[in-house]
Each structure stands twice: as structure tokens, then as C-alpha cells.
Design an enzyme around this catalytic site. Structure first.
Site, mmCIF file in Angstrom:
data_model
loop_
_atom_site.group_PDB
_atom_site.id
_atom_site.type_symbol
_atom_site.label_atom_id
_atom_site.label_comp_id
_atom_site.label_asym_id
_atom_site.label_seq_id
_atom_site.Cartn_x
_atom_site.Cartn_y
_atom_site.Cartn_z
ATOM 1 N N LYS A 109 29.170 -38.180 0.811
ATOM 2 C CA LYS A 109 28.122 -37.164 0.621
ATOM 3 C C LYS A 109 27.472 -36.831 1.965
ATOM 4 O O LYS A 109 27.261 -35.659 2.289
ATOM 5 C CB LYS A 109 27.070 -37.690 -0.336
ATOM 6 C CG LYS A 109 25.759 -36.925 -0.337
ATOM 7 C CD LYS A 109 24.760 -37.496 -1.304
ATOM 8 C CE LYS A 109 23.964 -38.612 -0.734
ATOM 9 N NZ LYS A 109 22.842 -38.210 0.151
ATOM 10 N N ASN A 110 27.202 -37.867 2.762
ATOM 11 C CA ASN A 110 26.447 -37.656 4.000
ATOM 12 C C ASN A 110 27.296 -37.176 5.169
ATOM 13 O O ASN A 110 26.767 -36.933 6.249
ATOM 14 C CB ASN A 110 25.676 -38.935 4.367
ATOM 15 C CG ASN A 110 24.532 -39.187 3.396
ATOM 16 O OD1 ASN A 110 24.200 -38.319 2.577
ATOM 17 N ND2 ASN A 110 23.941 -40.363 3.453
ATOM 18 N N CYS A 153 9.318 -38.166 0.265
ATOM 19 C CA CYS A 153 10.176 -38.574 -0.853
ATOM 20 C C CYS A 153 9.831 -40.031 -1.156
ATOM 21 O O CYS A 153 9.032 -40.662 -0.484
ATOM 22 C CB CYS A 153 11.643 -38.371 -0.542
ATOM 23 S SG CYS A 153 12.363 -39.665 0.454
ATOM 24 N N ARG A 176 9.387 -39.313 5.921
ATOM 25 C CA ARG A 176 10.614 -38.652 6.399
ATOM 26 C C ARG A 176 10.324 -37.297 7.057
ATOM 27 O O ARG A 176 10.816 -36.262 6.639
ATOM 28 C CB ARG A 176 11.618 -38.532 5.275
ATOM 29 C CG ARG A 176 11.978 -39.888 4.689
ATOM 30 C CD ARG A 176 13.033 -39.826 3.642
ATOM 31 N NE ARG A 176 14.340 -39.501 4.226
ATOM 32 C CZ ARG A 176 15.407 -39.249 3.468
ATOM 33 N NH1 ARG A 176 15.300 -39.235 2.155
ATOM 34 N NH2 ARG A 176 16.568 -38.970 4.034
ATOM 35 N N ASP A 221 21.082 -47.793 3.327
ATOM 36 C CA ASP A 221 21.528 -47.236 2.041
ATOM 37 C C ASP A 221 22.236 -48.262 1.170
ATOM 38 O O ASP A 221 22.572 -47.944 0.022
ATOM 39 C CB ASP A 221 22.449 -46.030 2.268
ATOM 40 C CG ASP A 221 21.696 -44.860 2.847
ATOM 41 O OD1 ASP A 221 22.343 -43.906 3.325
ATOM 42 O OD2 ASP A 221 20.453 -44.904 2.867
ATOM 43 N N ILE A 223 14.274 -49.344 8.518
ATOM 44 C CA ILE A 223 14.452 -47.908 8.730
ATOM 45 C C ILE A 223 13.378 -47.090 8.025
ATOM 46 O O ILE A 223 12.767 -46.202 8.635
ATOM 47 C CB ILE A 223 15.861 -47.456 8.245
ATOM 48 C CG1 ILE A 223 16.951 -48.251 8.968
ATOM 49 C CG2 ILE A 223 16.025 -45.953 8.446
ATOM 50 C CD1 ILE A 223 17.004 -48.036 10.463
ATOM 51 N N ARG A 274 22.861 -37.648 -7.758
ATOM 52 C CA ARG A 274 22.786 -36.932 -6.478
ATOM 53 C C ARG A 274 23.888 -37.416 -5.537
ATOM 54 O O ARG A 274 24.345 -36.671 -4.689
ATOM 55 C CB ARG A 274 21.435 -37.172 -5.805
ATOM 56 C CG ARG A 274 20.259 -36.603 -6.549
ATOM 57 C CD ARG A 274 19.024 -36.694 -5.721
ATOM 58 N NE ARG A 274 19.265 -36.137 -4.387
ATOM 59 C CZ ARG A 274 18.310 -36.021 -3.475
ATOM 60 N NH1 ARG A 274 17.087 -36.413 -3.742
ATOM 61 N NH2 ARG A 274 18.563 -35.503 -2.299
HETATM 62 C C1 EPZ Z 1 20.060 -39.945 6.740
HETATM 63 O O1 EPZ Z 1 18.765 -39.490 6.437
HETATM 64 C C2 EPZ Z 1 20.776 -40.127 5.405
HETATM 65 N N1 EPZ Z 1 20.851 -38.840 4.715
HETATM 66 C C3 EPZ Z 1 20.006 -41.135 4.545
HETATM 67 O O2 EPZ Z 1 20.753 -41.339 3.358
HETATM 68 C C4 EPZ Z 1 19.942 -42.460 5.313
HETATM 69 O O3 EPZ Z 1 19.193 -43.386 4.554
HETATM 70 C C5 EPZ Z 1 19.280 -42.232 6.671
HETATM 71 O O4 EPZ Z 1 20.007 -41.222 7.410
HETATM 72 C C6 EPZ Z 1 19.255 -43.497 7.518
HETATM 73 O O5 EPZ Z 1 20.558 -43.966 7.707
HETATM 74 C C7 EPZ Z 1 21.805 -37.955 5.095
HETATM 75 O O6 EPZ Z 1 22.594 -38.201 5.993
HETATM 76 C C8 EPZ Z 1 21.850 -36.673 4.329
HETATM 77 P P1 EPZ Z 1 16.843 -40.443 9.760
HETATM 78 P P2 EPZ Z 1 17.819 -38.902 7.628
HETATM 79 O O7 EPZ Z 1 16.421 -39.145 10.330
HETATM 80 O O8 EPZ Z 1 18.636 -38.260 8.657
HETATM 81 C C9 EPZ Z 1 12.287 -41.263 10.920
HETATM 82 C C10 EPZ Z 1 21.098 -41.490 1.059
HETATM 83 O O9 EPZ Z 1 20.753 -42.387 0.294
HETATM 84 N N2 EPZ Z 1 12.297 -39.874 11.420
HETATM 85 O O10 EPZ Z 1 17.967 -41.189 10.410
HETATM 86 O O11 EPZ Z 1 16.735 -38.120 6.970
HETATM 87 C C11 EPZ Z 1 12.494 -41.318 9.417
HETATM 88 O O12 EPZ Z 1 11.259 -41.152 8.729
HETATM 89 C C12 EPZ Z 1 20.138 -40.980 2.102
HETATM 90 O O13 EPZ Z 1 22.240 -40.963 1.073
HETATM 91 C C13 EPZ Z 1 11.141 -39.342 11.982
HETATM 92 O O14 EPZ Z 1 10.110 -39.998 12.062
HETATM 93 O O15 EPZ Z 1 17.203 -40.245 8.230
HETATM 94 C C14 EPZ Z 1 13.105 -42.689 9.211
HETATM 95 O O16 EPZ Z 1 12.067 -43.648 9.167
HETATM 96 C C15 EPZ Z 1 18.750 -41.580 1.912
HETATM 97 N N3 EPZ Z 1 11.157 -38.065 12.451
HETATM 98 C C16 EPZ Z 1 13.942 -42.892 10.475
HETATM 99 O O17 EPZ Z 1 13.414 -41.964 11.447
HETATM 100 C C17 EPZ Z 1 12.292 -37.277 12.376
HETATM 101 O O18 EPZ Z 1 12.265 -36.113 12.826
HETATM 102 C C18 EPZ Z 1 15.425 -42.608 10.296
HETATM 103 O O19 EPZ Z 1 15.535 -41.357 9.644
HETATM 104 C C19 EPZ Z 1 13.455 -37.829 11.786
HETATM 105 C C20 EPZ Z 1 13.440 -39.136 11.326
#
Ligand code: EPZ
Length: 423
Positions: free
Chosen positions: A22-23, A116, A121, A306, A328, A398
């Protein structure tokens, strides 16, 4: 609202096939915005988030057609640059259209995703980095409005913290930016590498994908391509843990074990017997139960967040204490209280959960809160005594393709039902 009914203590045997990731599919679909030519994507999982992304692409003027397992996306006549709130609020990954729209259409209006269940996020890293490429960005009535009337220009960017979709957004934007872009502090996930592979097939000039530093030489335009997404490592890890909990000889087909190295390391240290083949994981009947284990979630190649909830369900059946640290997301222990309703012995202090096992779980009704917490509750239901009902399984749909069908094919007693509009 649909629910799962699970009758525990049915052993799993046989072969389960893993779907596409999916990702990886989500950024690859978004990348279709970068070209006027057809993009043919295969191996997309039939899950709700993919349908949502296709709705977003249609709202942006793209046509999506499906035939024999391949989805063809091509730009229509009437293009648009507004991804509406009613779609974005159902899937934060819609933010992945921001970079491609800016690069290809020089403007974008994307609803700012709300929070969420697992955390705030924000997307501040995405926006700051796009501004470094020359985009003018403002918030207007809950939307991110981004404009680059003269196009985007290469720059050197360092992410304050690793962000998976942030890396993917900037990688896509940089492919059409004038000059060289250097992205530092990048996510190294296999899904990022898969996107880079697809973009390279479209004519992008990318080096370093899969490392912390990615360099992109912008080009004037990108061509269409055909691409098959990688298998879903999180789905594979979920069935791996199910097999360790209630398996009696399970083969997980069509996965890439090298994407689960950190997970296999933790489980094998706990005594799990698993054999890795080039495209499969084989879990024989386990001679002994698992010992308690310790894990801390990290960015790839560390233990994936995840799979944290699913590992916690597994830990309830391990001998002794297991320690699980979530590094994370700030709120990714929603599954703890539901697991405790099933009888699990879990204590939480801040970002650390300590699980005491093995624990005889007893079936009851539990509620899913997010995609991966839902999976953890299903795993727990498979091992619990009696009947477990998992509510709100739309979370599960999802990201897991036909989970009840795949588990039933392995011998689980699980059914999807809808008790009617008032329950
Ligand atoms: C991706 O989300 C995945 N989703 C998530 O999978 C996964 O849990 C996550 O990466 C971590 O591996 C997709 O790829 C569609 P991040 P993403 O930006 O990109 C903070 C699932 O279950 N952050 O790597 O949204 C954030 O809050 C989903 O399939 C900021 O502060 O995650 C988090 O604490 C859930 N500012 C950390 O960084 C930003 O601009 C990592 O988030 C971006 C992120």
C-alpha cells in the site's frame, strides 16, 4: 458498521500470498501526475486507501482504468489542482499529490490533513522543503495553497527528521525542478526506493535512493511507464506473527524477507524458527514457545512502527517480559487498552509498554482505532479462547486486502458481518 467475528484456537496451516505494498502504491499513483502519458501500475493491493487515492487523482482530472490487474492512469483534458478536504481527511497520504502537482502544474491546493489516532502527524517538513525549491506556500481556509509560477528550482534540503512521505513528496517534486536537488536526512524505506525506480523508468535522473542522501537532476518532462509495486512487508510481517501465535506450518509467499531483517532479528532472538527463501517466509510448527523480547521502533532499516501493535499481540504469548518502545509516533499505543480487555497483562509508561506472558486471552468485543491496531486485535482474537468481535474494521480495510479471506484459507474461523445500521 462491519465487524469481524473470530473464534480462537484454530491453528493456521498452508500458504498465504502477500499483496502489493500500500505504501509503495500510494506514492506511485501520485507520481502519475508528473506526466501526460499513460502510467501502468500493476500489483496494486485492493484496499480502501488505493481507491481513495484514485478518487483524488480523478478529482485532479486523471482517468484511472483497471484491466487484468493493471491500473492505467492518464491525464484527462480538464485538469484540476485542488485535492478536496472530503477526500484528504479520509487519507493523509493524499498529501503526496502536493509535490507532483507543484512540479507538473505549478500550483496545488490540498486540504491540510487533520490529526489522526496515532498522532498529530503535521506536514511542516514537506512544506518547508517545497518552499526551498521555490514554492510560495500559504494556508487558506484549511487548505495548503502552493504556487510556483516560474516552476521549481533545485536546492539542497536537509529534513529535520526522517519523514517517509516527506521524502517521497520532495523526490517527485525535484524530478522536474530546474537544476540539481540534494535531499539529506531521507527516509530509506523500500517504498521510497520503489518510487525512485518508477520515476527513473519515467526518465527521472535520481541517485542515492535507499540512502540518507538522494540527488536529483531535474529534467524538462517525464514519460509514462509500466511498473509493478513491491510486496507489502507490513502485511507479510503481520501474517508472520499470526503464524508464530497460532500456526502449524505456514508459508508466506510473494514477500521479500530482506525488507523484514530487523523484525526477523527480534523474533529469532526470542526463539522463533523461521526460514527465509528469496520470495517467501516459512514458519514451521514451533517446537517451543517464544521467549519475551525487546524492540524499539525506528526508521528503516530499524524495526517498523507499523508492526509494533502486532508485535505487542505476539508478546502476550511469549514467556516472560517483553519491552516495546515506540519512537516514531507519540500516540501509537491505542491497542493496549483493547488488548487488556482480552486479558493481556500490559503496563505502559510513556513510550514504553511492558508485556507479561504467556497470557490466556479470553474473547470479547474490542474496537479498532487505526489500521495496525486493528491487525493486532485480529491476531489476539485468533489466539483468544472463545469468540472475539472486532468492531470498526473499516480501519483494517484501508491497508489489508481481504484479511478474513486470507486467514480463512489458512484455517482460521473468522467472518465479516454487519449487525445493521444501529450497531
Ligand atoms: C508513513 O507515514 C507511512 N504511511 C506510515 O504508515 C508509517 O507509519 C510512517 O511512514 C512511519 O514509517 C505511508 O507511507 C502512506 P513520517 P508518514 O512522515 O510519512 C513526524 C500505515 O500504517 N513528522 O515518516 O506520514 C511525524 O509526526 C501508515 O500504513 C513531522 O513532525 O510518516 C512522525 O512522528 C501509518 N513533520 C514522524 O515525523 C512532518 O512534516 C515520522 O512521520 C512529517 C513528519
Amino acid at each position: 458498521m462491519e465487524k469481524f467475528r473470530i473464534f480462537g484456537d484454530h491453528r493456521l496451516t498452508g500458504t498465504v500470498r502477500v499483496s502489493g505494498a500500500k505504501n509503495a502504491a500510494l506514492p506511485c499513483l501520485a507520481a502519475s501526475l508528473l506526466t501526460r502519458e499513460p502510467v501502468r501500475l500493476s500489483g496494486l493491493p485492493r484496499v480502501r486507501d488505493i481507491l481513495t487515492m484514485e478518487k483524488v487523482l480523478r478529482a485532479l482530472g486523471e482517468h484511472c482504468a483497471h484491466k487484468n490487474g493493471t491500473t492505467t492512469v492518464v491525464m484527462g483534458q480538464a485538469t484540476n489542482t485542488h485535492a478536496p478536504y472530503e477526500l484528504v481527511r479520509t487519507m493523509r497520504a493524499s498529501v503526496l499529490v502536493l509535490g507532483p502537482l507543484l512540479a507538473a502544474r505549478r500550483q496545488a491546493r490540498v486540504a491540510l490533513p487533520g490529526g489522526c489516532a496515532i498522532g498529530a502527524r503535521p506536514i511542516d517538513f514537506h512544506l518547508a522543503a517545497l518552499a526551498r525549491l521555490g514554492a510560495h506556500i500559504r494556508l487558506e481556509h484549511g487548505d495548503v495553497v502552493a504556487e510556483a509560477p516560474r516552476g521549481l528550482f533545485g536546492a539542497e534540503i536537509t529534513f529535520p527528521r526522517v519523514t517517509v512521505t516527506g521524502t517521497e513528496n520532495l523526490l517527485m517534486a525535484a524530478t522536474l525542478a530546474r537544476g540539481r536537488t540534494v535531499l539529506k536526512g531521507c527516509a530509506r524505506e523500500p517504498e521510497v526506493v520503489d518510487l525512485a525506480t518508477m520515476l527513473s523508468r519515467m526518465g527521472a535522473r535520481i541517485s542515492g535512493a535507499g540512502t540518507e542522501v538522494i540527488e536529483v537532476e531535474g529534467v524538462d518532462q517525464l514519460a509514462g511507464c509500466a511498473h509493478t509495486v513491491i510486496p507489502d512487508r507490513i502485511e507479510a510481517g503481520t501474517y508472520l506473527m499470526a503464524a508464530l501465535m497460532v500456526g502449524n506450518g505456514v508459508r508466506i509467499e510473494g514477500c521479500l524477507p530482506q525488507h523484514l531483517a530487523a523484525v526477523l532479528e527480534v523474533l529469532e532472538a526470542a526463539g522463533a524458527q523461521v526460514t527465509a527463501e528469496p520470495e517467501a517466509l516459512v514458519v514451521p510448527p514451533q517446537e517451543t514457545g517464544l521467549r519475551g523480547f525487546a524492540l524499539a521502533t525506528r526508521e528503516y532499516p530499524g524495526f517498523p512502527t507499523d508492526l509494533q501493535a502486532q508485535a505487542m499481540a505476539l508478546a502476550t504469548q511469549a514467556e516472560g517480559l517483553s519491552e516495546i518502545v515506540e519512537n516514531i509516533f507519540e500516540n501509537r499505543f491505542q491497542h493496549v487498552l483493547e488488548l487488556k480487555r482480552l486479558g493481556a497483562d500490559i503496563a505502559v509508561a510513556g513510550h514504553k509498554a511492558v508485556v507479561r506472558g504467556p497470557c490466556k486471552l479470553q474473547g470479547t468485543t474490542v474496537m479498532a482505532s487505526d489500521l495496525r491496531a486493528s491487525a493486532a486485535l485480529v491476531l489476539a482474537g485468533l489466539v483468544a479462547e472463545g469468540e472475539t468481535v472486532v468492531d470498526r474494521i473499516y480501519h483494517l480495510d484501508r491497508g489489508y486486502e481481504a484479511m478474513e479471506v486470507k486467514l480463512s484459507s489458512l484455517g482460521a474461523r473468522i467472518e465479516r458481518f454487519n449487525p445493521g445500521p444501529f450497531l
